[in-house]
Enzyme design. Structure first.
Site, PDB file in Angstrom:
ATOM      1  N   CYS A  58      40.893   8.993  61.219  1.00 35.56           N
ATOM      2  CA  CYS A  58      41.151  10.434  61.180  1.00 35.56           C
ATOM      3  C   CYS A  58      41.992  10.813  59.952  1.00 35.56           C
ATOM      4  O   CYS A  58      42.426   9.966  59.186  1.00 35.56           O
ATOM      5  CB  CYS A  58      41.867  10.857  62.459  1.00 35.56           C
ATOM      6  SG  CYS A  58      43.504  10.118  62.619  1.00 35.56           S
ATOM      7  N   ALA A  61      45.375   9.254  59.752  1.00 30.23           N
ATOM      8  CA  ALA A  61      45.304   7.868  59.257  1.00 30.23           C
ATOM      9  C   ALA A  61      45.284   7.850  57.727  1.00 30.23           C
ATOM     10  O   ALA A  61      45.961   7.036  57.093  1.00 30.23           O
ATOM     11  CB  ALA A  61      44.068   7.160  59.809  1.00 30.23           C
ATOM     12  N   ARG A  92      48.446  -2.066  58.536  1.00 32.24           N
ATOM     13  CA  ARG A  92      47.658  -2.058  57.307  1.00 32.24           C
ATOM     14  C   ARG A  92      48.012  -3.185  56.342  1.00 32.24           C
ATOM     15  O   ARG A  92      47.366  -3.360  55.344  1.00 32.24           O
ATOM     16  CB  ARG A  92      47.776  -0.683  56.649  1.00 32.24           C
ATOM     17  CG  ARG A  92      46.669  -0.399  55.674  1.00 32.24           C
ATOM     18  CD  ARG A  92      46.437   1.079  55.539  1.00 32.24           C
ATOM     19  NE  ARG A  92      45.915   1.412  54.234  1.00 32.24           N
ATOM     20  CZ  ARG A  92      46.650   1.776  53.193  1.00 32.24           C
ATOM     21  NH1 ARG A  92      47.978   1.855  53.302  1.00 32.24           N
ATOM     22  NH2 ARG A  92      46.087   2.066  52.048  1.00 32.24           N
ATOM     23  N   HIS A 192      43.815  11.937  52.732  1.00 33.48           N
ATOM     24  CA  HIS A 192      44.207  11.528  51.384  1.00 33.48           C
ATOM     25  C   HIS A 192      44.545  12.761  50.552  1.00 33.48           C
ATOM     26  O   HIS A 192      45.535  12.791  49.831  1.00 33.48           O
ATOM     27  CB  HIS A 192      43.048  10.809  50.665  1.00 33.48           C
ATOM     28  CG  HIS A 192      42.545   9.579  51.346  1.00 33.48           C
ATOM     29  ND1 HIS A 192      41.226   9.220  51.321  1.00 33.48           N
ATOM     30  CD2 HIS A 192      43.192   8.621  52.061  1.00 33.48           C
ATOM     31  CE1 HIS A 192      41.073   8.076  51.983  1.00 33.48           C
ATOM     32  NE2 HIS A 192      42.250   7.708  52.437  1.00 33.48           N
TER      33      HIS A 192
END
Ligand code: CFN
Ligand code: HCA
Length: 539
Positions: A58, A61, A92, A192
């Protein structure tokens, strides 16, 4: 060993055959048989069809986990129910040096407002202010980032107003918010963009100090997964190239603040950080170019590209020396492993850049990538800039225009004029050179965007690849089919895989996986089995 492979068009038909007609039509546009000479259009960056099991994550994230995740001295405070924080906690594998002289490091903490039902009903702003105060009192951090999860957007808490109020109240702590609710956009990709916009607006440009050093670059879209940034930093350092800031692997907020003093932005993962590059070029005149430190040849090429940009003979000579020093170790491992990996078949379904970049490493081992795709790449990531001239026009790049805050033209001139860039191009370096996945893949390979779980299973059954690359959700399902799965997100506890040392690590790991006999002992679901229930199961 040479295998007869099924016809890719027939495979495509088989993948969508069972879908209802409307779904089949839609998925058909995301599955294309590649032809590098005449790149076909691929459907990308659109909503996943409800009911289909996707690999995607999503917006939260992409913002909190991906771009801001590796920032060690910003307290990353999640406003929302605890699960969103907990499930993103250190998964991560973005690293910091355990022994590094790095000062503040909050990466191992998990900050959350732990929103409860009462906050959903009556609002959570008070709780958020309290959490900011608590984090401030405990750590006195330089900065606090606030990340909205889905319920925050739904109930309308104004995190930006809270950020402003608390920034003014506390005085010496930069506080900013990210409206990165999971449902914003169709994937991580929107996150992002939100991350880039806010970091640019609130952090980049705050520190004008010239910190010295020659050949100053920023590394964009490198997140230090499995220690990749350490290997790249080692190489840059060896070449005498100064790294001003990294977005955001092994970074500090101080680097971000000072990053506008660099002379060049080099981009590893274009998908996640192209917005930052565009904004820095617009406001501060810093040109950007793509590089790739995944693969030994790609690493050598990238170092040479950086050196040529600076047009400095001594730097170019030094880069050649470094490559000459590093390559023999790489070549000797390839020599040993290549006979065992040559001709083996790989498939890569990952994120928004690695499904392309990692094909380099497989190529170095003589392996072919039969099929690949991104989870959330856009058409430019697939088709390459050269085939889509109006690349800047895509669904979520609208805000770039808004952020073209004019910088002082006297202070920030373009580091290289258009004429100078043109001259460089004539001399063999086109900094605007831009390859996507498809120009680099063979004719007849299958490119599949946002692959579904069903398609994954079918694809494996039809092609029986020697290795499948994806993430944790896919790993064990695929391995139960007798096919090893390499995680290209977390590297399965391995890495680094970047640069020369990283390439060697990767070759060895892949050799171990594709040449292990254990996979032949597993009976795949499509292999005829009859399971008889034992009597005491039926009670
Ligand atoms: S580190 Fe990057 S390289 S940032 Fe991106 S598109 Fe993800 S978290 Mo997972 S591994 Fe992956 Fe890429 Fe860029 Fe990572 S391929 S999906 S959002 N990604
Ligand atoms: C994310 C992060 C992820 C997930 C990896 C995986 C990562 O998108 O939320 O599915 O194994 O790299 O950690 O991409």
């Amino acid at each position: 060993e040479s295998r007869i492979l099924p016809d890719p068009s027939a495979v495509k038909e088989e993948l969508i055959k069972k879908y209802p007609p409307k779904v089949a039509k839609k998925r058909g546009k995301a599955i294309v048989v590649n032809d590098p000479a005449e790149i076909p259009q691929v459907q990308a960056n659109i909503r996943t069809i409800p009911g289909i099991i996707t690999q995607r994550g999503c917006s939260y994230a992409g913002c909190k986990g991906v771009v801001l995740g590796p920032t060690r001295d910003i307290v990353n405070l999640v406003h929302g129910p605890i699960g969103c924080s907990f499930y993103a906690w250190l998964t991560r594998r973005n690293q910091t040096r355990p022994d590094g002289p790095e000062g503040e490091n909050y990466m191992t903490y998990c900050f959350s407002t732990d929103m409860q039902e009462e906050h959903v009903v009556f609002g959570g702003e008070k709780k958020l202010k309290k959490a900011i105060q608590e984090a401030y009192d405990l750590f006195h951090p330089k900065a606090i980032g606030i990340f909205s999860t889905c319920p925050v957007g739904l109930i309308g808490d104004d995190i930006h107003a809270v950020a402003k109020e608390m920034r003014e109240k506390l005085g010496d702590c930069n506080i900013f918010g990210f409206s990165c609710e999971g449902y914003k956009g169709v994937s991580q990709s929107a996150g992002h963009h939100i991350a880039n916009n806010q970091v640019f607006k609130h952090v980049v440009g705050l520190d004008d100090t010239d910190k010295g050093g020659s050949f100053k670059i920023n590394m964009l879209g490198e997140y230090n997964i499995g220690g990749d940034a350490f290997e790249i930093e080692r190489l840059l350092d060896k070449c005498g190239i100064t790294l001003v800031a990294s977005f955001s692997g092994n970074s500090t907020i101080g680097q971000f603040e000072n990053s506008h003093t660099a002379d060049l932005n080099v981009i590893m993962c274009h998908r996640s950080i192209n917005y930052m590059a565009e904004m820095m070029e617009t406001k501060y005149g810093i040109p950007w170019m793509k590089v790739n430190f995944i693969g030994a040849e790609a690493t050598a090429k990238s170092l040479r590209r950086i050196a040529r940009y600076f047009e400095d003979d001594a730097l170019m000579a030094r880069v050649e020396e470094v490559i000459a020093e590093e390559m023999p170790a790489v070549s000797s491992v390839i020599e040993e492993i290549h006979p065992k990996t040559k001709g083996k078949l790989a498939m890569l379904f990952v994120g928004g850049s690695r499904a392309h970049h990692y094909q380099e490493l497989f190529m170095e081992l003589g392996m072919e990538t039969l099929s690949a795709g991104y989870e959330f790449g856009h058409r430019d990531d697939y088709e390459g800039r050269r085939v889509i001239p109006n690349i800047k026009v895509d669904a979520d790049s609208k805000n770039i225009e808004e952020l073209k805050i004019s910088a002082d033209p006297e202070k920030y001139k373009p580091r290289k004029t258009e004429e100078e860039l043109e001259k460089l191009k004539e001399a063999g370096l086109d900094i605007r050179d831009y390859d996507g996945m498809m120009p680099d893949m063979k004719k007849g390979s299958l490119v599949i965007d946002d692959i579904s779980h069903y398609e994954t299973e079918k694809l494996i059954e039809l092609y029986k690849p020697d290795i499948f690359c994806a993430g944790i959700k896919e790993k064990y399902v695929v391995q139960k089919m007798g096919v090893p799965l390499k995680q290209l997100h977390s590297y399965d506890y391995g890495g680094p895989y970047a640069g020369f040392t990283g390439a060697i690590n990767f070759y060895r790991d892949i050799d171990r996986m594709v040449n292990s006999r254990v996979w032949k002992l597993i009976q795949a679901p499509w292999e005829e089995t009859s399971i008889e229930l034992e009597a005491d199961y039926v009670t």
